[in-house]
Design a protein around this motif. Structure first.
Motif, mmCIF file in Angstrom:
data_model
loop_
_atom_site.group_PDB
_atom_site.id
_atom_site.type_symbol
_atom_site.label_atom_id
_atom_site.label_comp_id
_atom_site.label_asym_id
_atom_site.label_seq_id
_atom_site.Cartn_x
_atom_site.Cartn_y
_atom_site.Cartn_z
ATOM 1 N N SER A 115 27.863 38.914 -24.130
ATOM 2 C CA SER A 115 28.194 40.064 -24.716
ATOM 3 C C SER A 115 27.141 40.901 -24.771
ATOM 4 O O SER A 115 27.352 42.032 -25.237
ATOM 5 N N TRP A 116 25.924 40.393 -24.431
ATOM 6 C CA TRP A 116 24.860 41.524 -24.251
ATOM 7 C C TRP A 116 24.592 42.182 -22.864
ATOM 8 O O TRP A 116 25.125 41.712 -22.083
ATOM 9 N N TYR A 117 23.852 43.368 -23.063
ATOM 10 C CA TYR A 117 23.989 44.356 -21.830
ATOM 11 C C TYR A 117 22.354 43.931 -21.161
ATOM 12 O O TYR A 117 22.333 43.288 -20.150
ATOM 13 N N LYS A 118 21.405 44.382 -21.667
ATOM 14 C CA LYS A 118 19.943 43.886 -21.022
ATOM 15 C C LYS A 118 19.271 43.137 -22.082
ATOM 16 O O LYS A 118 19.109 43.246 -23.206
ATOM 17 N N LEU A 119 18.453 42.112 -21.576
ATOM 18 C CA LEU A 119 17.692 41.151 -22.479
ATOM 19 C C LEU A 119 16.376 41.615 -22.711
ATOM 20 O O LEU A 119 15.609 41.993 -21.379
ATOM 21 N N PHE A 120 15.628 41.621 -23.948
ATOM 22 C CA PHE A 120 14.313 41.854 -24.097
ATOM 23 C C PHE A 120 13.736 40.505 -23.565
ATOM 24 O O PHE A 120 14.265 39.414 -23.457
ATOM 25 N N GLY A 127 22.603 39.714 -38.513
ATOM 26 C CA GLY A 127 21.554 38.409 -38.058
ATOM 27 C C GLY A 127 22.412 37.196 -37.481
ATOM 28 O O GLY A 127 23.534 37.201 -37.655
ATOM 29 N N MET A 128 21.580 36.140 -37.060
ATOM 30 C CA MET A 128 22.056 35.124 -36.595
ATOM 31 C C MET A 128 22.299 33.980 -37.629
ATOM 32 O O MET A 128 21.011 33.802 -38.376
ATOM 33 N N VAL A 129 23.459 33.694 -37.878
ATOM 34 C CA VAL A 129 23.793 32.545 -39.095
ATOM 35 C C VAL A 129 24.293 31.239 -38.429
ATOM 36 O O VAL A 129 24.663 31.328 -37.141
ATOM 37 N N LYS A 146 17.128 31.424 -32.031
ATOM 38 C CA LYS A 146 16.195 31.274 -31.053
ATOM 39 C C LYS A 146 16.446 32.684 -29.970
ATOM 40 O O LYS A 146 17.745 33.121 -29.983
ATOM 41 N N THR A 147 15.502 32.864 -29.272
ATOM 42 C CA THR A 147 15.477 33.936 -28.174
ATOM 43 C C THR A 147 16.003 33.041 -26.920
ATOM 44 O O THR A 147 16.315 31.826 -26.823
ATOM 45 N N VAL A 148 16.583 33.825 -26.091
ATOM 46 C CA VAL A 148 17.231 33.139 -24.776
ATOM 47 C C VAL A 148 15.969 32.354 -24.234
ATOM 48 O O VAL A 148 16.401 31.115 -23.655
ATOM 49 N N ALA A 200 20.495 21.473 -28.495
ATOM 50 C CA ALA A 200 19.651 22.392 -27.834
ATOM 51 C C ALA A 200 20.151 23.921 -28.193
ATOM 52 O O ALA A 200 21.141 24.187 -28.350
ATOM 53 N N GLY A 201 19.458 24.713 -28.213
ATOM 54 C CA GLY A 201 19.488 26.309 -28.512
ATOM 55 C C GLY A 201 19.679 26.602 -29.895
ATOM 56 O O GLY A 201 19.158 25.742 -30.653
ATOM 57 N N ALA A 202 20.348 27.739 -30.214
ATOM 58 C CA ALA A 202 20.603 28.198 -31.729
ATOM 59 C C ALA A 202 21.259 27.586 -32.304
ATOM 60 O O ALA A 202 21.391 27.811 -33.452
ATOM 61 N N LYS A 217 15.130 36.653 -36.951
ATOM 62 C CA LYS A 217 13.996 36.730 -35.788
ATOM 63 C C LYS A 217 14.344 37.330 -35.002
ATOM 64 O O LYS A 217 13.107 38.142 -34.452
ATOM 65 N N VAL A 218 15.391 37.611 -34.281
ATOM 66 C CA VAL A 218 15.370 38.622 -32.821
ATOM 67 C C VAL A 218 15.799 39.747 -33.385
ATOM 68 O O VAL A 218 16.057 40.696 -32.459
ATOM 69 N N CYS A 219 16.097 40.048 -34.585
ATOM 70 C CA CYS A 219 16.806 41.414 -34.876
ATOM 71 C C CYS A 219 15.987 42.498 -34.766
ATOM 72 O O CYS A 219 16.413 43.729 -34.449
HETATM 73 C C1 LIG Z 1 22.455 41.048 -31.364
HETATM 74 C C2 LIG Z 1 21.681 40.093 -30.322
HETATM 75 C C3 LIG Z 1 20.869 40.454 -29.215
HETATM 76 C C4 LIG Z 1 20.090 39.557 -28.682
HETATM 77 N N1 LIG Z 1 19.479 39.833 -27.477
HETATM 78 C C5 LIG Z 1 18.611 38.905 -26.956
HETATM 79 C C6 LIG Z 1 17.618 39.471 -25.784
HETATM 80 O O1 LIG Z 1 17.755 40.595 -25.453
HETATM 81 N N2 LIG Z 1 16.865 38.670 -25.640
HETATM 82 C C7 LIG Z 1 16.846 37.295 -25.914
HETATM 83 O O2 LIG Z 1 16.038 36.600 -25.419
HETATM 84 N N3 LIG Z 1 17.709 36.850 -26.868
HETATM 85 C C8 LIG Z 1 18.523 37.779 -27.455
HETATM 86 N N4 LIG Z 1 19.391 37.238 -28.327
HETATM 87 C C9 LIG Z 1 19.368 35.587 -28.762
HETATM 88 C C10 LIG Z 1 20.565 35.065 -27.780
HETATM 89 O O3 LIG Z 1 21.676 35.586 -27.883
HETATM 90 C C11 LIG Z 1 20.329 33.551 -28.131
HETATM 91 O O4 LIG Z 1 19.165 33.095 -28.019
HETATM 92 C C12 LIG Z 1 21.436 32.746 -27.249
HETATM 93 O O5 LIG Z 1 22.875 33.308 -27.595
HETATM 94 C C13 LIG Z 1 21.782 31.200 -27.667
HETATM 95 O O6 LIG Z 1 22.345 30.651 -26.853
HETATM 96 P P1 LIG Z 1 23.090 29.398 -27.227
HETATM 97 O O7 LIG Z 1 23.877 28.771 -26.161
HETATM 98 O O8 LIG Z 1 22.311 28.275 -27.844
HETATM 99 O O9 LIG Z 1 24.434 29.918 -28.339
HETATM 100 P P2 LIG Z 1 25.304 30.702 -27.917
HETATM 101 O O10 LIG Z 1 25.172 32.088 -27.430
HETATM 102 O O11 LIG Z 1 26.156 31.057 -29.477
HETATM 103 O O12 LIG Z 1 26.521 29.945 -27.317
HETATM 104 C C14 LIG Z 1 27.282 28.760 -27.824
HETATM 105 C C15 LIG Z 1 28.632 28.458 -27.036
HETATM 106 O O13 LIG Z 1 29.185 27.384 -27.915
HETATM 107 C C16 LIG Z 1 30.368 27.421 -27.956
HETATM 108 N N5 LIG Z 1 30.862 26.923 -29.188
HETATM 109 C C17 LIG Z 1 30.551 27.026 -30.531
HETATM 110 N N6 LIG Z 1 31.227 26.072 -31.225
HETATM 111 C C18 LIG Z 1 31.543 25.193 -30.402
HETATM 112 C C19 LIG Z 1 32.743 24.142 -30.614
HETATM 113 N N7 LIG Z 1 32.875 23.539 -32.101
HETATM 114 N N8 LIG Z 1 33.435 23.515 -29.477
HETATM 115 C C20 LIG Z 1 33.085 23.944 -28.266
HETATM 116 N N9 LIG Z 1 32.200 24.992 -27.991
HETATM 117 C C21 LIG Z 1 31.838 25.486 -29.310
HETATM 118 C C22 LIG Z 1 30.575 29.127 -28.125
HETATM 119 O O14 LIG Z 1 31.798 29.327 -27.890
HETATM 120 C C23 LIG Z 1 29.434 29.680 -27.302
HETATM 121 O O15 LIG Z 1 30.023 29.729 -25.956
HETATM 122 C C24 LIG Z 1 20.033 38.138 -29.031
HETATM 123 C C25 LIG Z 1 20.895 37.783 -30.307
HETATM 124 C C26 LIG Z 1 21.444 38.892 -30.846
HETATM 125 C C27 LIG Z 1 22.280 38.383 -32.407
#
Ligand SMILES: Cc1cc2nc3c(=O)[nH]c(=O)nc-3n(C[C@H](O)[C@H](O)[C@H](O)COP(=O)(O)OP(=O)(O)OC[C@H]3O[C@@H](n4cnc5c(N)ncnc54)[C@H](O)[C@@H]3O)c2cc1C
Ligand code: SF4
Lengths: 105, 336
Positions: free
Chosen positions: B43-48, B262-264, B313-315, B306-308, B170-172
């Motif tokens: 859903s994001w456009y360009k990543l920092f 924020g990220m919750v 967490k950032t990307v 792993a991940g958020a 953190k990322v906001c």
């Molecule tokens: C507004 C905003 C802008 C951001 N911009 C940047 C940026 O520019 N650069 C940067 O480094 N970071 C950015 N981030 C941070 C980045 O979005 C996260 O680091 C990243 O999305 C984390 O990836 P993830 O896969 O852990 O989680 P998510 O992106 O949340 O992916 C989780 C996936 O799991 C699926 N899922 C969830 N629950 C279940 C379930 N029970 N069963 C099956 N599937 C499930 C979801 O549908 C989703 O597809 C931004 C964050 C925000 C809020």
């Protein structure tokens, strides 16, 4: 003695070694939340009295933490309690104001 | 026969873990509840910090995991343990016996309408960081019409006990500064105001964005948390804060107000957590065994994170964790 137009001004430095924190320390017991203020200013921004009187709950808390007299500013509060509703740290600012008044009784 | 590995969640964490597991000779199965992969990053456009197009990252990951088994639009109904094997039942009727499960279920974006004083869902011109990314990606948004002034509110639903979330997202801060610059590029005549409590620009190159925003884009930074937002007679927004540095109440009218939600934590995993008897941390996120050495490990053998899903967490942080988790799983299966 000749008057050269110079005089000694009182230093405005906050000397933390000498401040009197009696009131603040009392408040830390009755309203321990006071310690968590992050000076965001939400309370002052929403305060009904602020724009006309200079009242600022944020400044009151900071002044207490620096051992300064807050009575002149507190006198401007109307106890409406709006500040309590917006505080992100959930500090009961209205209760705090009443507690401060008791400290000076 | 290779042991089954199930990855729950197909965001960048799940995708990168799958990529690495494939490279290590495994054939992971991704279960993603929405209809496409990529998670929030899609859903994001360009990543920092390099302004990399998010679509490039997703396209690259998608290409490199073509060997994985992917179930999209699929939910895990139950996950139970029998000896050293987890049995996962999916809502498409499939049951999988897996030796290792990776939770990569990510985060949720704070629902900005819960902060009623900011008027999201009440006033048309109040939007969120997510809405703004959609606009940058080219989606039409009738709410944004050549604004003369734009405000950004940091920390919406973060560092806020009343919103039930005392943590920093953190990322906001970084996202706000990035979006402020992008907004100024799109609408050069607009005045931009960022309302912050503390600017937390912690990462590589983030401070450069701050300096650029100040020096090259003239973004105004105001140290004060917005306390309330109202509508004026002519349909603009009146924003109130304390300018805490000037020590005075401040108000300003804007045409667009962007709330940095924020990220919750993701509450949809609560069933899985209960069935597999996993621990939840105080902040609502999945609880790692230890936040320094064992971030990727849950309290149950064979279940990894792993991940958020364990915190904001950032990307790049997410990708690094996903790679590490793949290796942990590989070693776990080898030793087991
Ligand atoms: C507004 C905003 C802008 C951001 N911009 C940047 C940026 O520019 N650069 C940067 O480094 N970071 C950015 N981030 C941070 C980045 O979005 C996260 O680091 C990243 O999305 C984390 O990836 P993830 O896969 O852990 O989680 P998510 O992106 O949340 O992916 C989780 C996936 O799991 C699926 N899922 C969830 N629950 C279940 C379930 N029970 N069963 C099956 N599937 C499930 C979801 O549908 C989703 O597809 C931004 C964050 C925000 C809020
Ligand atoms: S709203 Fe609360 S945290 Fe913010 S300055 Fe006022 S008392 Fe401190």
């Amino acid at each position: 003695m000749a008057d050269f137009g110079f005089k000694l001004s009182k230093s405005s430095t906050l000397d933390l070694d000498k401040v009197d924190l009696k009131v603040y320390n009392l408040l830390c017991k009755t309203d321990p939340d006071i310690k968590t203020c992050m000076a965001c200013g939400s309370c002052s921004a929403t305060c009904t009295a602020a724009p006309f009187s200079g009242m600022s709950m944020r400044k009151v808390i900071l002044a207490l933490q620096r051992g300064q007299d807050v009575r002149p500013m507190l006198g401007k509060c109307m106890l409406c309690g709006k500040c309590t509703m917006v505080c992100p740290r959930a500090i009961n600012t209205r209760h705090l104001i009443l507690s401060i008044c008791k400290c000076y009784d | 026969m290779k042991d089954n590995i199930v990855i729950i969640g197909g965001g960048v964490a799940g995708m990168e873990a799958a990529r690495q597991l494939i490279a290590l000779g495994h054939k992971p199965i991704i279960v993603e509840k929405s209809n496409s992969l990529g998670g929030h990053v899609a859903s994001w456009y360009k990543l920092f910090p390099d302004m990399t197009p998010a679509s490039e990252i997703i396209a690259r990951l998608t290409k490199e995991i073509s060997d994985a088994n992917v179930f999209t639009g699929t939910k895990v109904l139950s996950m139970t343990k029998d000896k050293d094997t987890y049995s996962l039942t999916l809502d498409n009727g499939v049951t999988i016996a897996a030796k290792a499960v990776l939770l990569a279920t990510g985060f949720h974006l704070f629902d900005a309408s819960k902060k009623e004083e900011y008027g999201y869902g009440v006033y048309d011109k109040v939007i969120t960081n997510r809405d703004l990314e959609a606009l940058f990606r080219g989606e039409k948004d009738a709410r944004i019409d050549n604004p003369k002034a734009v405000g950004f509110v940091h920390c919406v639903g973060s560092r806020d006990l009343k919103a039930g979330n005392s943590q920093c997202s953190k990322v906001c801060c970084m996202t706000a500064v990035k979006q402020a610059i992008e907004m100024k590029e799109k609408f050069p005549q607009a005045e931009i105001y960022c309302f912050y409590m503390d600017l937390r620009l912690f990462g590589k190159k983030y401070e450069d964005f701050y300096i650029n925003a100040q020096r090259d884009f003239g973004v105004h930074f105001i140290r004060g948390r917005v306390s309330e937002v109202g509508e004026t007679f002519d349909g603009r927004l009146q924003v109130k804060a304390e300018d805490t540095l000037a020590g005075k109440p401040l108000k300003v009218q804007v045409d667009t107000l962007v709330l940095m939600s924020g990220m919750v934590c993701n509450p949809t995993v609560s069933d899985l957590v209960r069935q597999a008897r996993l621990d939840i941390d105080d902040d609502g996120f999945l609880k790692s065994r230890n936040n320094i050495f064992d971030i990727l490990e849950s309290n149950r053998p064979g279940v990894f994170y792993a991940g958020a899903c364990t915190g904001t967490k950032t990307v790049p942080e997410t990708l690094a964790e996903a790679r590490a988790a793949a290796l942990e799983i590989h070693n776990y299966l080898k030793d087991g």
